[in-house]
Design a protein around this motif. Sequence first.
Motif, PDB file in Angstrom:
ATOM      1  N   ARG A 156      16.443   2.986  -6.318  1.00 42.95           N
ATOM      2  CA  ARG A 156      15.166   2.908  -6.991  1.00 42.95           C
ATOM      3  C   ARG A 156      14.640   1.554  -6.307  1.00 42.95           C
ATOM      4  O   ARG A 156      13.376   1.557  -5.871  1.00 42.95           O
ATOM      5  CB  ARG A 156      15.368   2.460  -8.528  1.00 42.95           C
ATOM      6  N   ASP A 157      15.317   0.323  -6.369  1.00 43.60           N
ATOM      7  CA  ASP A 157      14.812  -0.858  -5.942  1.00 43.60           C
ATOM      8  C   ASP A 157      14.522  -0.756  -4.362  1.00 43.60           C
ATOM      9  O   ASP A 157      13.340  -1.373  -4.129  1.00 43.60           O
ATOM     10  CB  ASP A 157      15.846  -2.166  -6.047  1.00 43.60           C
ATOM     11  N   ARG A 162       9.084  -0.153  -0.135  1.00 43.12           N
ATOM     12  CA  ARG A 162       8.193   0.401   0.836  1.00 43.12           C
ATOM     13  C   ARG A 162       7.975  -0.525   2.124  1.00 43.12           C
ATOM     14  O   ARG A 162       6.767  -0.787   2.496  1.00 43.12           O
ATOM     15  CB  ARG A 162       6.836   0.717  -0.056  1.00 43.12           C
ATOM     16  N   SER A 163       9.218  -0.801   2.720  1.00 39.95           N
ATOM     17  CA  SER A 163       9.031  -1.597   3.919  1.00 39.95           C
ATOM     18  C   SER A 163       8.153  -0.845   4.975  1.00 39.95           C
ATOM     19  O   SER A 163       8.218   0.362   5.127  1.00 39.95           O
ATOM     20  CB  SER A 163      10.279  -1.919   4.283  1.00 39.95           C
ATOM     21  N   THR A 164       7.502  -1.688   5.799  1.00 38.99           N
ATOM     22  CA  THR A 164       6.785  -1.230   7.084  1.00 38.99           C
ATOM     23  C   THR A 164       7.307  -2.009   8.426  1.00 38.99           C
ATOM     24  O   THR A 164       7.566  -3.177   8.050  1.00 38.99           O
ATOM     25  CB  THR A 164       5.226  -1.376   6.931  1.00 38.99           C
ATOM     26  N   GLU A 201       5.189   7.064  12.319  1.00 38.92           N
ATOM     27  CA  GLU A 201       4.140   6.226  12.643  1.00 38.92           C
ATOM     28  C   GLU A 201       2.689   6.670  12.376  1.00 38.92           C
ATOM     29  O   GLU A 201       2.430   7.993  12.418  1.00 38.92           O
ATOM     30  CB  GLU A 201       4.049   5.835  14.163  1.00 38.92           C
ATOM     31  N   ARG A 202       2.174   5.658  11.209  1.00 43.81           N
ATOM     32  CA  ARG A 202       0.909   6.362  10.792  1.00 43.81           C
ATOM     33  C   ARG A 202      -0.049   4.960  11.000  1.00 43.81           C
ATOM     34  O   ARG A 202       0.138   3.890  10.423  1.00 43.81           O
ATOM     35  CB  ARG A 202       0.771   6.427   9.420  1.00 43.81           C
ATOM     36  N   ASP A 203      -1.432   5.234  11.668  1.00 41.28           N
ATOM     37  CA  ASP A 203      -2.310   4.053  12.073  1.00 41.28           C
ATOM     38  C   ASP A 203      -1.507   2.897  12.564  1.00 41.28           C
ATOM     39  O   ASP A 203      -1.915   1.785  12.478  1.00 41.28           O
ATOM     40  CB  ASP A 203      -2.809   3.529  10.763  1.00 41.28           C
ATOM     41  N   GLY A 204      -0.668   3.073  13.595  1.00 42.79           N
ATOM     42  CA  GLY A 204       0.185   1.903  14.260  1.00 42.79           C
ATOM     43  C   GLY A 204       0.996   1.370  13.477  1.00 42.79           C
ATOM     44  O   GLY A 204       1.851   0.283  13.854  1.00 42.79           O
ATOM     45  N   THR A 205       1.313   1.813  12.380  1.00 40.82           N
ATOM     46  CA  THR A 205       2.618   1.090  11.568  1.00 40.82           C
ATOM     47  C   THR A 205       3.633   2.308  11.173  1.00 40.82           C
ATOM     48  O   THR A 205       3.300   3.196  10.935  1.00 40.82           O
ATOM     49  CB  THR A 205       2.176   0.326  10.248  1.00 40.82           C
ATOM     50  N   LEU A 206       4.937   1.739  11.343  1.00 39.43           N
ATOM     51  CA  LEU A 206       5.938   2.795  10.973  1.00 39.43           C
ATOM     52  C   LEU A 206       5.955   2.521   9.148  1.00 39.43           C
ATOM     53  O   LEU A 206       6.241   1.620   8.684  1.00 39.43           O
ATOM     54  CB  LEU A 206       7.254   2.276  11.518  1.00 39.43           C
TER      55      LEU A 206
END
Length: 298
Positions: A156-157, A162-164, A201-206
């Motif tokens: 859960r933690d 939600r790291s990018t 990858e979405r909008d230049g970020t993983l």
Amino acid sequence: MAPSDAPAFRDIFFTSEDGLRLHARDYPVATPSDIGGRLPVICLPGLSRNARDFHQLAVLLANHPENPRRVIAVDYRGRGLSQYDPNPANYNVMVECKDVIALCDLLGLKQCLFIGTSRGGLILHILAALRPDLIAATVLNDIGPAIEAEGLMEIRDYLGRRSTFSSFEQAAEGLAALHSRAFPALAGTDWLDMAHALYIERDGTLVADYDPALNDQLQAIDFSKPLPSLWPQFEILAEKPMLIIRGAHSKLFSAQTLQAMAQDRAKVTTRTAPRQGHAPLVHLENIFPSLAVFLSEF
């Protein structure tokens, strides 16, 4: 899938009974005549994971020198290439089990071998109650009918962060920094493979490749109360041959639960994945031979 890995699968898209477009990967054997009647393997991933988790394992099984077999790896709704569900309440093992049944029916599969990692193993408990005819044998990867609150709180933690990342290499370093204590068996390439499986990858970020609403259910769990268990469903599942794998450092799946699952059950075999936590990578050399021998019986 890491860039160095040549595609060895075809994409399957199918529709759930409530109209979502869902996805799975189908890994055929190189020479169909070599399959020799061996049953296909269906791989079910963990809570926030997807079909890419099984790429290395699927390639090994589909190209096994003695027992090649078809492998199908599933993206649950809200993960990978499967459509997000507008109703997050449908992210539950009953609905996801029915999605697996729909896939089997679409492909005309009457009986299969199943590998369930974490959430996938819980789905197999439900499948045993709903459609035991589909199951020839199961592999439960670091999961059983009872799970430990400490391990679930860690998940859960972790999901809540939600790291990018800016690159897969950076993501691999982040995964290693967070999990290497529980997974000393993993090398640098293993962490990079994991990064390619977890992130997109979405909008230049993983970003993690799942619907963020998945974590809402974990956040809502009241950990002051005992977690529910699936022992009645396990009794049905254990009527078929079963291999149970536990990560030696797992905090979600206890050694005591493993022992209880195997006690006085002739069809249950157990293995411990050394130097791994939750959930073990079963394609690694320290556990894959046991898995391959178990599957070779079917």
